[in-house]
Design a protein around this motif. Structure first.
Motif, PDB file in Angstrom:
ATOM      1  N   ILE A   1      57.026  59.874   0.554  1.00  0.00           N
ATOM      2  CA  ILE A   1      56.645  59.792   1.975  1.00  0.00           C
ATOM      3  C   ILE A   1      56.602  58.348   2.475  1.00  0.00           C
ATOM      4  N   PRO A   2      55.928  57.421   1.769  1.00  0.00           N
ATOM      5  CA  PRO A   2      55.913  56.025   2.261  1.00  0.00           C
ATOM      6  C   PRO A   2      57.312  55.420   2.362  1.00  0.00           C
ATOM      7  N   THR A   3      58.193  55.748   1.420  1.00  0.00           N
ATOM      8  CA  THR A   3      59.535  55.166   1.425  1.00  0.00           C
ATOM      9  C   THR A   3      60.382  55.741   2.558  1.00  0.00           C
ATOM     10  N   LEU A   4      60.269  57.038   2.802  1.00  0.00           N
ATOM     11  CA  LEU A   4      60.991  57.644   3.916  1.00  0.00           C
ATOM     12  C   LEU A   4      60.506  57.079   5.255  1.00  0.00           C
TER      13      LEU A   4
ATOM     14  N   LEU B   1      68.883  47.669   3.196  1.00  0.00           N
ATOM     15  CA  LEU B   1      67.653  46.914   3.440  1.00  0.00           C
ATOM     16  C   LEU B   1      66.423  47.727   3.056  1.00  0.00           C
ATOM     17  N   THR B   2      66.476  49.026   3.310  1.00  0.00           N
ATOM     18  CA  THR B   2      65.359  49.886   2.911  1.00  0.00           C
ATOM     19  C   THR B   2      65.177  49.853   1.405  1.00  0.00           C
ATOM     20  N   MET B   3      66.290  49.894   0.668  1.00  0.00           N
ATOM     21  CA  MET B   3      66.215  49.853  -0.780  1.00  0.00           C
ATOM     22  C   MET B   3      65.636  48.527  -1.270  1.00  0.00           C
ATOM     23  N   VAL B   4      66.079  47.429  -0.665  1.00  0.00           N
ATOM     24  CA  VAL B   4      65.579  46.111  -1.065  1.00  0.00           C
ATOM     25  C   VAL B   4      64.076  46.024  -0.844  1.00  0.00           C
ATOM     26  N   LEU B   5      63.624  46.444   0.328  1.00  0.00           N
ATOM     27  CA  LEU B   5      62.201  46.343   0.669  1.00  0.00           C
ATOM     28  C   LEU B   5      61.354  47.331  -0.126  1.00  0.00           C
TER      29      LEU B   5
ATOM     30  N   ILE C   1      58.093  50.953  -4.716  1.00  0.00           N
ATOM     31  CA  ILE C   1      58.501  51.830  -5.817  1.00  0.00           C
ATOM     32  C   ILE C   1      58.793  51.112  -7.129  1.00  0.00           C
ATOM     33  N   GLU C   2      58.440  49.840  -7.217  1.00  0.00           N
ATOM     34  CA  GLU C   2      58.747  49.093  -8.446  1.00  0.00           C
ATOM     35  C   GLU C   2      58.160  49.766  -9.673  1.00  0.00           C
TER      36      GLU C   2
END
Length: 281
Positions: free
Chosen positions: A54-57, A102-106, A112-113
């Motif tokens: 949810i936070p990533t979406l 950019l979403t993946m980088v952030l 999600i690390e």
């Protein structure tokens, strides 16, 4: 000067051909696909994904909205000259790709690390490489539950944080997308060449490799890592689905590492996981 440019271009083309040939022979390009089926067939490996979904979406929706609001028109003005009548469609696809990247980088930096590390380690444990994972974190006995439940506290975090250098490199490559077809292909290859070794940052830590050792290890397998990185980058560039690809790519990278650690070929690794990859929970 013209002769030097031609010679440099010829050298680069030859290098790309060599790396591409090595990548095809290695078969490493199948691991991102293997990661999809392996994650789907092992319910416990999906737990880290669901905890951050949810936070990533939400982050992805915010980034995409921002990109369309502030970058669509400027890029459209440029692509009108290179793409002609399909400039509007090309620009939409470009902005979606940029937003996903950019979403993946952030998200990998901010959200999600730890979840990606857990996915990588749990996959190795599921493949029987408990001793390797135990070098950098506590691993409980098999009586404690599934591969994810067996993971204990982390001793360190190997994934590289977001840095100005990373964004500068991305922005340097970005204009390649303004060149129809060829430019996009070059962009993906360059991103894939970097992605492959980065996906094994955890593996290098578990093996206790120094920076020089890592560089030698990667150099000897440059084609394989590029072969892995190109489809992985393409999967993460897909809008919305990119977040799922980040986890399936991590799973695929762990499967790749497991085969490297056992010294088996890609074909042998494929045969070993073919049956379980078709059993989806």
């Amino acid at each position: 000067m013209a002769d030097q440019l031609k010679e440099t271009a010829k050298h680069e083309v030859e290098q790309i051909k060599k790396v591409a040939s090595e990548g095809v022979r290695s078969g490493a390009y199948v691991y991102p696909i293997k990661g999809i089926f392996y994650l789907l067939s092992h319910r416990e490996l999906r737990k880290p994904l669901f905890t951050r979904l949810i936070p990533t979406l939400t982050l992805g929706a915010g980034v995409t909205t921002f990109m369309f609001a502030f970058t669509y028109l400027p890029q459209l003005a440029i692509l009108v000259f290179t793409s002609g009548p399909i400039a509007a469609l090309t620009t939409i696809l470009l902005v979606l790709s940029e937003s996903s990247t950019l979403t993946m980088v952030l998200s990998k930096t901010l959200l999600i690390e730890d979840a990606l590390i857990d996915t990588f380690d749990a996959t190795l444990v599921a493949k029987g490489h408990t001793a390797l994972v135990a070098k950098e974190r506590t691993v409980k006995s098999s009586a404690m539950g599934d591969a994810f439940q067996r993971l204990g506290a982390l001793a360190g975090k190997p994934f590289a944080k977001f840095t100005p250098k990373a964004i500068v490199r991305y922005l340097m490559y970005l204009p390649l997308n303004f060149i129809p077809v060829v430019g996009t292909v070059m962009f993906v290859i360059l991103q894939g060449r970097r992605y492959g070794p980065h996906a094994h940052a955890r593996y290098f830590q578990l093996k206790g490799m120094s920076k020089p050792q890592q560089q030698r290890f990667v150099e000897e397998r440059k084609g394989a890592y590029t072969g892995f990185g190109v489809p992985a980058v393409l999967l993460e560039m897909v809008p919305v689905l990119g977040i799922f690809a980040a986890f399936t790519n991590t799973c695929g990278a762990a499967l790749f590492a497991a085969d490297l650690d056992k010294g088996v070929t890609t074909a042998e690794g494929l045969r070993e996981t073919a049956e379980e990859a078709t059993k989806v929970d």
